[in-house]
Scaffold this motif. Structure first.
Motif, short mmCIF file in Angstrom:
data_model
loop_
_atom_site.label_atom_id
_atom_site.label_comp_id
_atom_site.label_asym_id
_atom_site.label_seq_id
_atom_site.Cartn_x
_atom_site.Cartn_y
_atom_site.Cartn_z
N VAL A 215 14.69 7.66 -0.09
CA VAL A 215 14.61 8.86 -0.75
C VAL A 215 13.18 8.97 -1.23
CG1 VAL A 215 17.08 8.71 -1.65
CG2 VAL A 215 15.20 7.49 -2.92
N GLU A 216 12.33 7.83 -1.16
CA GLU A 216 10.73 8.10 -1.60
C GLU A 216 10.21 7.35 -0.43
OE1 GLU A 216 9.80 9.42 -4.43
OE2 GLU A 216 11.51 9.39 -5.51
N PRO B 258 8.11 10.50 -9.01
CA PRO B 258 9.20 10.26 -8.22
C PRO B 258 10.06 11.55 -7.78
CG PRO B 258 9.74 9.43 -10.59
CD PRO B 258 8.17 9.73 -10.22
N THR B 259 10.50 11.75 -6.74
CA THR B 259 11.12 12.77 -6.37
C THR B 259 12.71 12.71 -6.63
OG1 THR B 259 11.27 12.23 -4.24
CG2 THR B 259 9.31 13.66 -4.68
N HIS B 260 13.12 11.64 -6.37
CA HIS B 260 14.61 11.29 -6.39
C HIS B 260 14.95 10.90 -7.50
CE1 HIS B 260 18.77 9.98 -5.21
NE2 HIS B 260 18.55 10.80 -4.37
N GLU B 261 16.24 11.23 -8.11
CA GLU B 261 16.82 10.70 -9.41
C GLU B 261 17.05 9.09 -9.37
OE1 GLU B 261 20.82 11.70 -10.57
OE2 GLU B 261 20.27 11.05 -12.52
N HIS C 24 0.82 -1.14 0.05
CA HIS C 24 0.09 0.06 -0.25
C HIS C 24 0.97 1.09 -0.09
CE1 HIS C 24 -2.48 -3.18 2.25
NE2 HIS C 24 -3.16 -3.08 0.94
N ARG C 25 1.91 0.94 0.56
CA ARG C 25 3.02 2.34 0.64
C ARG C 25 4.22 1.85 0.26
NH1 ARG C 25 1.84 7.08 3.29
NH2 ARG C 25 4.01 7.81 3.54
N ILE C 26 5.16 2.68 -0.63
CA ILE C 26 6.50 2.10 -1.06
C ILE C 26 7.33 3.13 -0.59
CG2 ILE C 26 7.81 1.87 -3.27
CD1 ILE C 26 5.28 1.22 -4.75
N GLY C 27 8.55 2.54 -0.02
CA GLY C 27 9.64 3.46 0.32
C GLY C 27 10.73 2.88 -0.53
N VAL C 28 11.60 3.77 -1.05
CA VAL C 28 12.81 3.73 -1.95
C VAL C 28 14.01 3.69 -1.23
CG1 VAL C 28 13.90 4.03 -4.07
CG2 VAL C 28 11.44 3.64 -3.95
#
Lengths: 361, 565
Positions: B516-517, B528-531, B505-509
């Motif tokens: 970063v996400e 996406p906010t990070h390169e 349901h949620r994703i963390g990168v």
């Protein structure tokens, strides 16, 4: 910005590890070497206090033969009535000056016992090691290459016989066949009487007979030294060679199944070379480690071989001094063996690092 | 069978049969396979493990184990390999056909420098070659696959290169003798997605430059869509379908192929968050957090005076009750470390990590023990996470023995059988041993074991990455169903963004220890906010050749093809 990310992903963890050639290895060896000092210190301390648990060396050697009053007098003379801790530091100080005390049974400085007999043991172990390596490594490789086929089965049985048969039995058998039966080789000792006479002519003798014979350039004497060494070296070498055979076989089989062997095979490298070059060196890493421990064990455990062949080495003398309850001598010899083990471990670590680049950083 | 009839093809396999003599009897691994590969063609062989795809590929180099017996014909450069002597085979290997392996780390000898290993192939075919010539060739070879500072780095050892660079070097080794046919056995499976995109680019580039034919064995349909010209689908030792890549993806003929394609998660197509009703989404957002990380730091102490390694560098996130939180990142990003810390298997060294209301930083084992039963853990490799001496029943019941001692053996047995049913395995499996089960079945057992104490929180560390695609799909379905039914919160760790999105349901990168996400699936994927996230999304091949071609063009426009010009 984009290129920064890309190279970082690929390179970042490695770049920081850029090293001067050999720098990692030098540092590794230095650290390992410095670790010997505390090891030996701890061993020394343990040996000292373990020996004292049963009382002082004087009481052990002479107790029962002197009256209590005489014993007390002698103990005071030798300083054994002082607090244990004082004696301990006294002992440490002596060791630092190279003074290990004097034996009671034959009134010899322990340091002399160590050099004379230690050298004899060292010589024996080196000969045996050569025999063990010559037997164990090639035969182990053959067994690995012919895994589960008949040469492997035969070699495995030979290996088991090699290390399961007591060394004194093998020794007696060898003596019976080659000395008594065929008369090719001497029964025991390190030199014949003539050899001893020739040897005594040398100036500044070293404790190593082989070295002295070479220095004299006396071929007959050299032959005498070698002929005496063959049977003990073979007896001890067969035992250790059997262990090496199994060790090399197991580790070679392990590396032969590795993907990098298959990978080299896929580029056309011949089977023989896969075994002798590609698989051998990675397999050597665990082999060297166990071999180092074996050498340490041989140095301490050559007692049976030395006794069988009346080879006056450290093991033989250890048994003699124990019988005489000469604890100063025993303490010195045990110390020496502990040092040998610590140094062997260091040598093993260094050799392993030379073989395996991954250990070095 | 003459070679002349296949002059235009670089490889022709005719009616290949491979049998293995095993203790369990004869195994028919390859059953009448015929195929041809044209010059410059990239053929993908796909299928599950045990389908015979690897055996087929290895027979092209004559690299079959001694127990194998091959019949038929494998014609490479006009020569039939079947029945050749070992010496004749050796002469062909490297020269006419060479191979790239799945795991570059284990396909290189750890104790020899790169130039020496590369030179072994040269030396085998050109005995008179000098060391100087070998070194010169090694430098050229490394440069041709894009290794910078090749002249200096040929003296390095394999462990001094990253995984992607190692695979590049493997490719260089396969190419040095000018082989016109390369067999690549899962060449990117062990690599991170962003590195995979670069290696695929390199392989494509090599084909363009040299006209080398490539047979790539893979179970990743994204890789197939990205790289291959044509596809052969293998099933139980036979090729059941052979078609051009677009044709196969657009109109799969066989039912098995259709099933295989359906099992592949397609990035952005089935987001778990979007699948929820708005009310469910609200409920999840309002739920109490079970895990709260605030500025969490995890360090590993350095060896012999080296500085500590900071695996997790100040990370904030929350996992709410009933929520599946997906953690994505490349190898070494710290994702496994976080998972292990939550399960109390790793010490935290800074910040705060609260699990089920307990602070983990500075937690003592004794205080943590009652918490353990409320947390389940599923390990990555089902082959090694079971004690081989315990039956399945004993494996699953183990947590009960530890934490619920009041249960009688009969009650425990019943719980085990109920769970086996829940993970869709027959109850008779309880008496079996782990090695008697397939990978997918073992991972179900793993799930059952993690759920036996009805935990409130489940940590799953790459639970499906060791599995075949079709098996992965069923395990993921099972996970989804159990999570919905039992309502536990979960941390799902994976390197596969598509898998995570379909489940979490949620994703963390995570990128090198930094989060970063952190957001709902569609948000992270579309904005996406990070390169790094952008690159990750762009480099993930989708199982659709037409779409993938566009994605690849976009990827190369921004990040280059990964090869030197």
């Amino acid at each position: 910005m984009t290129s920064v990310l890309e190279t970082e992903v690929e390179d970042a963890p490695r770049r920081s590890r850029k090293r001067a050639p050999g720098g990692g290895l030098g540092r590794y060896i230095l650290v390992r070497f410095l670790l010997i000092i505390p090891t030996i210190f701890i061993l020394m301390t343990m040996v000292f206090f373990l020996m004292r648990i049963t009382g002082d060396p004087l009481t052990a050697a002479l107790g029962g033969r002197l009256t209590p009053a005489q014993l007390a007098e002698r103990r005071a003379e030798a300083g054994y009535d002082r607090p244990l801790i004082v004696q301990y530091f006294d002992y440490l100080g002596g060791v630092l000056r190279g003074d290990f005390g004097t034996t009671y049974s034959d009134n010899t400085p322990v340091s002399e016992v160590l050099t004379t007999y230690g050298a004899a043991t060292f010589e024996l172990v080196m000969y045996a090691l050569v025999v063990a390596l010559l037997l164990g490594v090639p035969l182990g490789m053959i067994a690995a290459r012919t895994r589960d086929r008949w040469p492997d089965a035969v070699l495995r049985i030979i290996a088991i016989l090699g290390y399961a048969t007591p060394v004194f039995f093998v020794g007696l058998l060898l003596k019976l066949v080659f000395s008594v039966g065929l008369g090719w080789l001497p029964v025991a000792g390190r030199l014949s009487t003539e050899g001893q006479i020739s040897m005594s002519t040398i100036l500044n003798p070293t404790p190593f007979f082989l070295l002295d014979a070479l220095r004299l350039g006396d071929m007959e004497l050299l032959g005498d030294v070698v002929r005496h060494a063959i049977l003990p070296a073979v007896a001890l070498g067969i035992l250790t060679g059997g262990i090496f055979l199994r060790l090399v076989r197991t580790n070679m089989i392990g590396t032969q199944d590795m993907q990098y062997i298959e990978s080299a095979r896929s580029r056309g490298v011949a089977e023989r070379r896969l075994t002798t070059r590609h698989a051998l060196r990675p397999a050597l890493i665990p082999i060297i480690t166990v071999m180092g421990m074996q050498v340490a064990l041989m140095l301490g455990g050559a007692v049976l071989t030395e006794t069988t062949f009346e080879w006056n080495g450290l093991g033989y003398m250890l048994a003699e001094y124990m019988k005489a309850r000469d604890y100063v001598a025993v303490q010195g010899i045990v110390m020496m063996l502990a040092v040998i083990v610590a140094v062997s471990n260091f040598v093993v670590d260094v050799v392993a690092a030379l073989i395996d680049p991954r250990v070095r950083y | 069978m003459t070679a002349t009839q296949n002059e235009e093809s670089r490889l022709a396999i005719r009616e290949l049969d491979v049998h293995f003599a095993t203790d369990g009897g004869d195994v028919h691994a390859v059953d009448g396979v015929s195929l041809e590969v044209a010059p410059g063609e990239i053929l993908a062989i796909v299928g599950e493990s045990g389908s015979g795809k690897s055996v087929t590929a290895r027979s092209v180099l004559g690299l079959l184990p001694e127990t194998a017996e091959a019949s038929g014909a494998v014609i490479v450069s006009g020569t039939d390999l079947v029945g050749l002597s070992q010496a004749q085979l050796r002469a062909m290997r490297g020269e006419d056909v060479s191979m790239i392996f799945q795991e570059p780390s284990s396909a290189m000898n750890p104790v020899f420098p790169i130039w020496w290993q590369l030179g072994e192939g040269l030396r085998a075919h050109r005995p008179k070659i000098t060391k100087k010539e070998i070194r010169a060739e090694a430098i050229t070879a490394l440069e041709s696959v894009g290794i910078p500072d090749a002249a200096e780095r040929i003296d390095r050892y394999p462990h001094e290169f990253s995984g992607g660079q190692k695979q590049r070097i493997m490719i260089a080794m396969a190419l040095t003798l000018g082989a016109e046919l390369i067999v690549a056995d899962e060449p990117t499976t062990a690599l991170d997605v962003t590195v995979q995109a670069e290696i695929l680019g390199l392989l494509r580039d090599i084909r363009e430059r040299t006209g080398t034919s490539i047979i790539v064995i893979t179970h990743n349909m994204g890789v197939v869509a990205d790289l291959a010209d044509s596809v052969a689908v293998m099933f139980q030792g036979q090729i059941i379908e052979r078609a051009g890549v677009r044709e196969l993806f657009a109109n799969p003929r066989e039912e098995y192929t259709q099933k295989l394609l359906a099992a592949v998660p397609h990035l952005g197509r089935n987001s778990a968050w979007t699948a929820l009703e708005p009310a469910q989404q609200e409920a999840l957002t309002a739920a109490e957090p079970v895990v709260v990380a605030k500025d969490l730091v995890i360090e590993y102490p350095g060896r012999m005076g080296k500085p500590a390694f900071r695996a997790v560098k100040g990370v904030d996130f929350e996992i709410r009750a009933g929520e599946v939180y997906g953690l994505v990142g490349e190898s070494g990003s710290g994702k496994t470390t976080i998972g292990r810390a939550i399960a109390g298997l790793e010490r935290t060294t800074g910040g705060s990590l609260s699990v089920l209301g307990h602070e983990m930083n500075g937690m003592r084992e004794k205080a943590f023990k009652p918490l353990r039963r409320r947390i389940g853990f599923v390990f990555q490799d089902p082959a090694t996470s079971f004690n081989p001496h315990l039956t399945i029943e004993q494996c699953i019941a183990e947590p009960l023995v530890v934490h619920e001692q009041q249960l009688t053996p009969a009650e425990r047995g019943k719980r085990v059988r109920d769970l086996l049913e829940a993970v869709e395995l027959p109850g008779r499996y309880a008496e079996r041993y782990p090695h008697e089960l397939s990978g997918g079945q073992r991972q179900r057992i793993s799930l059952a074991r993690a759920l036996v104490l009805e935990p409130e929180l489940l940590v799953a560390d790459e639970p499906t990455s060791a599995l075949d695609v079709s098996v992965q799909a069923t395990v993921l379905d099972l996970f989804r169903e159990l999570q919905t039914r039992l309502g536990f919160a979960a941390l799902f760790i994976s390197h596969d963004l598509a898998v995570v999105d379909s489940l979490a349901h949620r994703i963390g990168v995570l990128f090198r220890g930094d989060l970063v996400e952190d957001g709902h699936g569609p948000d992270v994927l579309q904005r996406p906010t990070h390169e790094y996230t952008r690159k990750l999304i762009a480099s993930l091949p989708v199982p659709d050749p037409v779409e993938q071609e566009k994605r690849r063009a976009a990827f190369q426009a921004e990040w280059g093809s990964g090869t030197p010009g």
